[in-house]
Design a protein around this motif. Sequence first.
Motif, PDB file in Angstrom:
ATOM      1  N   CYS A 112       0.831  -1.211   0.000  1.00  0.00           N
ATOM      2  CA  CYS A 112       0.000   0.000   0.000  1.00  0.00           C
ATOM      3  C   CYS A 112       0.862   1.255   0.000  1.00  0.00           C
ATOM      4  CB  CYS A 112      -0.915   0.003   1.216  1.00  0.00           C
ATOM      5  SG  CYS A 112      -2.129  -1.336   1.214  1.00  0.00           S
ATOM      6  N   THR A 113       0.476   2.222  -0.788  1.00  0.00           N
ATOM      7  CA  THR A 113       1.211   3.480  -0.853  1.00  0.00           C
ATOM      8  C   THR A 113       0.730   4.414   0.246  1.00  0.00           C
ATOM      9  OG1 THR A 113      -0.384   4.536  -2.326  1.00  0.00           O
ATOM     10  CG2 THR A 113       1.373   3.236  -3.360  1.00  0.00           C
ATOM     11  N   PRO A 114       1.525   5.427   0.591  1.00  0.00           N
ATOM     12  CA  PRO A 114       1.077   6.411   1.594  1.00  0.00           C
ATOM     13  C   PRO A 114      -0.258   7.054   1.218  1.00  0.00           C
ATOM     14  CG  PRO A 114       3.427   6.641   1.229  1.00  0.00           C
ATOM     15  CD  PRO A 114       2.932   5.655   0.204  1.00  0.00           C
ATOM     16  N   LEU A 115      -0.483   7.292  -0.071  1.00  0.00           N
ATOM     17  CA  LEU A 115      -1.744   7.903  -0.502  1.00  0.00           C
ATOM     18  C   LEU A 115      -2.910   6.966  -0.240  1.00  0.00           C
ATOM     19  CD1 LEU A 115      -3.357  10.118  -1.873  1.00  0.00           C
ATOM     20  CD2 LEU A 115      -2.779   9.083  -4.100  1.00  0.00           C
ATOM     21  N   GLU A 116      -2.737   5.690  -0.565  1.00  0.00           N
ATOM     22  CA  GLU A 116      -3.804   4.717  -0.343  1.00  0.00           C
ATOM     23  C   GLU A 116      -4.136   4.592   1.154  1.00  0.00           C
ATOM     24  OE1 GLU A 116      -2.972   1.705  -4.117  1.00  0.00           O
ATOM     25  OE2 GLU A 116      -1.871   1.455  -2.235  1.00  0.00           O
ATOM     26  N   ILE A 141      -6.104   7.697   2.323  1.00  0.00           N
ATOM     27  CA  ILE A 141      -7.513   7.669   1.908  1.00  0.00           C
ATOM     28  C   ILE A 141      -8.309   6.727   2.803  1.00  0.00           C
ATOM     29  CG2 ILE A 141      -9.068   6.923   0.058  1.00  0.00           C
ATOM     30  CD1 ILE A 141      -6.940   7.916  -1.945  1.00  0.00           C
ATOM     31  N   ALA A 142      -7.731   5.547   3.094  1.00  0.00           N
ATOM     32  CA  ALA A 142      -8.416   4.580   3.959  1.00  0.00           C
ATOM     33  C   ALA A 142      -8.632   5.156   5.354  1.00  0.00           C
ATOM     34  CB  ALA A 142      -7.618   3.284   4.030  1.00  0.00           C
ATOM     35  N   ARG A 143      -7.642   5.875   5.833  1.00  0.00           N
ATOM     36  CA  ARG A 143      -7.745   6.471   7.169  1.00  0.00           C
ATOM     37  C   ARG A 143      -8.879   7.508   7.211  1.00  0.00           C
ATOM     38  NH1 ARG A 143      -4.411   7.450  11.652  1.00  0.00           N
ATOM     39  NH2 ARG A 143      -4.753   9.468  12.653  1.00  0.00           N
ATOM     40  N   LYS A 144      -8.948   8.349   6.195  1.00  0.00           N
ATOM     41  CA  LYS A 144      -9.990   9.378   6.149  1.00  0.00           C
ATOM     42  C   LYS A 144     -11.380   8.748   6.078  1.00  0.00           C
ATOM     43  CE  LYS A 144      -7.146  13.016   4.061  1.00  0.00           C
ATOM     44  NZ  LYS A 144      -6.896  13.844   2.851  1.00  0.00           N
ATOM     45  N   GLN A 145     -11.495   7.664   5.317  1.00  0.00           N
ATOM     46  CA  GLN A 145     -12.790   6.991   5.200  1.00  0.00           C
ATOM     47  C   GLN A 145     -13.227   6.410   6.543  1.00  0.00           C
ATOM     48  OE1 GLN A 145     -11.873   4.210   2.047  1.00  0.00           O
ATOM     49  NE2 GLN A 145     -12.628   5.582   0.435  1.00  0.00           N
ATOM     50  N   GLN A 146     -12.279   5.847   7.288  1.00  0.00           N
ATOM     51  CA  GLN A 146     -12.606   5.274   8.597  1.00  0.00           C
ATOM     52  C   GLN A 146     -13.027   6.360   9.583  1.00  0.00           C
ATOM     53  OE1 GLN A 146      -8.900   3.244   9.194  1.00  0.00           O
ATOM     54  NE2 GLN A 146      -9.702   1.262   8.549  1.00  0.00           N
ATOM     55  N   LEU A 147     -12.296   7.472   9.582  1.00  0.00           N
ATOM     56  CA  LEU A 147     -12.626   8.566  10.484  1.00  0.00           C
ATOM     57  C   LEU A 147     -13.989   9.153  10.148  1.00  0.00           C
ATOM     58  CD1 LEU A 147      -9.146  10.356  10.735  1.00  0.00           C
ATOM     59  CD2 LEU A 147     -10.312   9.069  12.534  1.00  0.00           C
ATOM     60  N   THR A 148     -14.285   9.270   8.860  1.00  0.00           N
ATOM     61  CA  THR A 148     -15.587   9.791   8.423  1.00  0.00           C
ATOM     62  C   THR A 148     -16.718   8.884   8.893  1.00  0.00           C
ATOM     63  OG1 THR A 148     -14.583  10.819   6.474  1.00  0.00           O
ATOM     64  CG2 THR A 148     -16.968  10.459   6.424  1.00  0.00           C
ATOM     65  N   ALA A 149     -16.448   7.574   8.919  1.00  0.00           N
ATOM     66  CA  ALA A 149     -17.454   6.602   9.341  1.00  0.00           C
ATOM     67  C   ALA A 149     -17.518   6.453  10.851  1.00  0.00           C
ATOM     68  CB  ALA A 149     -17.174   5.250   8.693  1.00  0.00           C
ATOM     69  N   GLY A 194      -6.273  -4.091   6.121  1.00  0.00           N
ATOM     70  CA  GLY A 194      -5.927  -5.463   5.743  1.00  0.00           C
ATOM     71  C   GLY A 194      -5.884  -5.705   4.256  1.00  0.00           C
ATOM     72  N   THR A 195      -5.654  -4.660   3.481  1.00  0.00           N
ATOM     73  CA  THR A 195      -5.682  -4.751   2.020  1.00  0.00           C
ATOM     74  C   THR A 195      -4.763  -5.846   1.477  1.00  0.00           C
ATOM     75  OG1 THR A 195      -6.091  -2.367   1.973  1.00  0.00           O
ATOM     76  CG2 THR A 195      -5.436  -3.407  -0.102  1.00  0.00           C
ATOM     77  N   CYS A 196      -3.563  -5.946   2.029  1.00  0.00           N
ATOM     78  CA  CYS A 196      -2.574  -6.900   1.506  1.00  0.00           C
ATOM     79  C   CYS A 196      -2.473  -8.176   2.342  1.00  0.00           C
ATOM     80  CB  CYS A 196      -1.198  -6.238   1.431  1.00  0.00           C
ATOM     81  SG  CYS A 196      -1.101  -4.832   0.320  1.00  0.00           S
ATOM     82  N   ARG A 197      -3.327  -8.314   3.313  1.00  0.00           N
ATOM     83  CA  ARG A 197      -3.195  -9.421   4.274  1.00  0.00           C
ATOM     84  C   ARG A 197      -3.359 -10.790   3.611  1.00  0.00           C
ATOM     85  NH1 ARG A 197      -4.194  -9.759  10.142  1.00  0.00           N
ATOM     86  NH2 ARG A 197      -4.760 -11.911  10.677  1.00  0.00           N
ATOM     87  N   GLU A 198      -4.242 -10.895   2.652  1.00  0.00           N
ATOM     88  CA  GLU A 198      -4.551 -12.194   2.057  1.00  0.00           C
ATOM     89  C   GLU A 198      -3.997 -12.360   0.649  1.00  0.00           C
ATOM     90  OE1 GLU A 198      -5.658 -14.366   3.994  1.00  0.00           O
ATOM     91  OE2 GLU A 198      -6.226 -13.004   5.629  1.00  0.00           O
ATOM     92  N   LEU A 199      -2.987 -11.575   0.287  1.00  0.00           N
ATOM     93  CA  LEU A 199      -2.369 -11.761  -1.026  1.00  0.00           C
ATOM     94  C   LEU A 199      -1.749 -13.154  -1.110  1.00  0.00           C
ATOM     95  CD1 LEU A 199      -0.533  -8.344  -1.628  1.00  0.00           C
ATOM     96  CD2 LEU A 199      -2.677  -9.119  -2.664  1.00  0.00           C
TER      97      LEU A 199
END
Length: 409
Positions: free
Chosen positions: A48-52, A55-63, A71-76
């Motif tokens: 995951c890149t810093p930008l990705e 974005i995920a952090r902002k979405q969680q805070l908004t929710a 866990g984006t890369c957890r099950e690769l």
Amino acid sequence: LRWLGLTWDEGPDVEGPHAPYRQSERRAIHEKWLGKLSAAGLTYPCFCTPLELSIARKQQLTAGKPPRYPGTCRELTEAQVAERLAGGQAAAIRFRVPAGRIVEFTDLVHGPQRFATDDIGDFIIRRTDGSTAFFFSNAIDDALMGITTVLRGDDHLANTPRQILLLEALRLPIPRYGHVALLLGMDGAPLSKRHGALSLGDLRRRGYLPAAIRNHLLRLGHTCSTDRWLDDAAMLEEFDLARLGRAPARFDEVQLRHWQKEGVAQLSEDEFRAWVAADVPAGLPQDDVAAFCRAIRGNVEFPGDARLWAEVVFGTLPPLAAEAETTVREAGAEFFATAAEVLDGAADFKSAVRQIGQRTARKGPALYMPLRAALTGLLHGPELGPLLALLPQREVRARLERARSLAQA
């Protein structure tokens, strides 16, 4: 730290049974323990890149959710990982945080603590540049070096469950943790440069004594049973984990200056002389230097303060301060003519001053303040008699004559 008087029993430049001690020299050790986690299937590469991540952090805070790695890369799969690595993508290494657990420990300052692993999320233990993260290297080093008690700022409190999980996974000993409140400025905001120069280097350059800083630090966030000056042995006796406060301590330089004054009072004559040596003219007879230091030490808070009095005693008196000039004019020319006559060749300053007072019908401040203004250019300072004893008679006469002329003008 050595200048501050804080030494260590084991570590860099002292060495010991757990060398090497510099983290830059411990990379192979960290890689070994990282390999153990990897072999147990407790890590995975994250692309995951810093930008990705942002974005995920902002979405969680908004929710309204606590920000954590999604866990984006957890099950690769192995194939997906190999493909991304072959494509030149940089990978960090994350620790697999077990789901559904509660990490509990008793903090030495804050008491019982509970953290849900579901709120923590998988965290990075090796960055994309190959360096290990604080959570990992710090925990490994503490365990391998036999550290039993960790005291640190409470901004690291949330790191503790992560480190406990790592140490449990590696079956390494877990130390006791205590998290001390951070220092604030007097306005209640976190300390910063706008509160003044607060680094040890700055305090050292300003002339603070190491022992004064130690006495002040011991009382920031920690309650002592006494307000008196403490030497190192007494500090060890006073320190008690039970007296560490949970509320943030406020740094007050007024209090630090109080301990600075106490520290100056604790110096021996030789220590004081060495402390102000750079601000005293070179080449003076040692007896004069000793007498000068005895005369001024009650009015010296920092070494540079001695420079002012050295100029007053051994240099040419600069123009009078405004308040001193007013005092001289109010005393009148006749007062200084009488003072010059009485002080010329006088062996005892106190007797001479009494005689001046009798002849001019002055006493108390009305007697001493004009003399001090004429002889030192200031209205406040060290006891006048010892300073006067260091002034050549011709200089005493010249200063009194200047005051007489000023009062007559």
